[in-house]
Design an enzyme around this catalytic site. Sequence first.
Site, short mmCIF file in Angstrom:
data_model
loop_
_atom_site.label_atom_id
_atom_site.label_comp_id
_atom_site.label_asym_id
_atom_site.label_seq_id
_atom_site.Cartn_x
_atom_site.Cartn_y
_atom_site.Cartn_z
CD GLU A 125 -20.19 -1.05 -19.37
OE1 GLU A 125 -20.13 -0.17 -20.18
OE2 GLU A 125 -20.59 -2.28 -19.88
CD GLU A 147 -13.03 -4.63 -25.09
OE1 GLU A 147 -13.34 -5.68 -25.42
OE2 GLU A 147 -13.39 -3.83 -24.38
CE LYS A 152 -16.87 -2.96 -27.01
NZ LYS A 152 -17.43 -2.16 -25.97
CD GLU A 189 -18.61 0.83 -28.30
OE1 GLU A 189 -19.36 2.06 -28.12
OE2 GLU A 189 -19.05 -0.03 -27.15
#
Length: 480
Positions: A265, A315, A318, A326
Amino acid sequence: MGFFRFCLMSLVLIPFLCWIESVNGIGANWGTQSSHPLPPGTVVKMLKDNGIQKVKLFDADYGALKALGKSGIQVMVGIPNDMLATMASSMKAAEKWVSKNVSDHINNNVDIRYVAVGNEPFLATYNGTFLRTTFPALQNIQAALIKAGLGSKVKVTVPQNADVYESSSGVPSGGDFRADIHDFMIQITKFLNDNGSPFTVNIYPFISLYIESSFPVEYAFFDGNATPVNDGGTTYTNMFDANYDTLVWALQKNGFTNMGIIIGEIGWPSDGDRNANNKYAQRFMQGFMTHISGNRGTPMRTGPIDAYMFSLIDEDDKSIQPGNFERHWGVFYYDGQPKYSLNLGTTNSGALIPATGVKYLQKKWCVMKDSAKLDDPSIAQSVSYACALGDCTSLGYGTSCGDLDAKGNISYAFNSYYQKNDQADEACKFPNVSTVTKEDPSTGTCRFVVMIEPYFGGADRLMGRFVGGVVLFLVWVLLV
Ligand SMILES: *[C@@H]1O[C@H](CO)[C@@H](O)[C@H](O)[C@H]1NC(C)=O
Ligand SMILES: *[C@@H]1O[C@H](CO)[C@@H](O)[C@H](O)[C@H]1NC(C)=O
Ligand SMILES: *[C@@H]1O[C@H](CO)[C@@H](O)[C@H](O)[C@H]1NC(C)=O
Ligand SMILES: *[C@@H]1O[C@H](CO)[C@@H](O)[C@H](O)[C@H]1NC(C)=O
């Protein structure tokens, strides 16, 4: 023989093989913790349109894997941490996992190359919960892969947070695995190395800046403006190189000289914090792409860098326990629209290609009524309800909607809840204070979203409904 060594040899003997093994260009993490995920087929098309040839999944998401069949995209499929104990304690469970979540998909022409066993299982915040299950799970999955005849095609790895290593001297050459988990790291790394598997690590300069406000901002980026760090004559002007080389030193020090490294990542969030915005995210991602192009590598290890950006798409489900940023790691927004210009070096135009055929709900928003009073006692409760179930991470100091006034804030919260609930009428009935409007309330950098149409899963879920329907029908028949 380690993959890396194999590659070096094949450069002399059979360069073609190595070319097949590892595709050029950056990969992408495809996470699915969204209230309204794009249909998997749309995402796969988007990956292909953008020339992204490698994808990393956090679990064996059936819909995603199905859509990746025949795409030619290489896949790393993950086993979530909460399954590690099961995989560790039962060889049968590991075999079943491999059969269902690897073999079946490979038979359907999904190009699975790696299984990621756990995700940052040794993260300090997990208090050692997965310390004893990760290695046996890794062993069982590896054995199951071999048993399934996939030992050479599919490699295991364990994506680790960069906090599994540290430097006693503060410079890369002092690198070694963290003292409290040293033995666990050696055990796992030796096993990976013996099986020709790579070491996978996630590197986050943003997090360093987030937790340490005195962190030198320029050192997070790749423009060479930071005060150089001198490591015995080698100079570092960005954190990525220094962090990567700390790992290279840690590996070397423990006898894993040629082990392959994957960056599982790498990325920068675009909202939810004063240092998370499109400008910094663009600067970091473009800087990284330019930095790794030309295969210069790092001072300690020249050559191509194998990396997966985090993340492809935002997203909104999350957990925000790590921070409000986040939910904003995507290079693309929730709807597959690019956030900023980014040249991945993989498209003719040098620009990101948006998702195509995305279906939106109607152009309408839920906002605070003009007649409502800010001192209405019900408002505070309504807002906290809306924010708890919606997403208010774009509100607050330094965020994209940080400049809204009190009324704007309230409207933002209401709209978020309304859109997440597919614009249901009942979702805009905050007692006496809310109303639906057809006028876009967005201002400046603050986007009041219109949600995309919900996607009702793949064939398996439809099949589930079908079976459920049949059962209900039979019950009904029995009753009448
Ligand atoms: C396959 O992976 C999914 C998603 O992680 C999981 O829910 C399922 O239990 C796995 N199947 C088996 C047989 O382990
Ligand atoms: C880890 O320990 C801390 C402090 O004891 C606790 O607050 C936290 O919930 C624990 N986290 C996990 C994942 O167990
Ligand atoms: C808007 O909401 C944010 C986050 O809830 C808060 O920090 C800020 O003070 C609010 N602004 C106004 C003007 O109410
Ligand atoms: C809504 O407004 C009406 C009339 O102004 C009032 O009687 C009622 O108590 C209000 N309801 C709430 C929940 O505030």
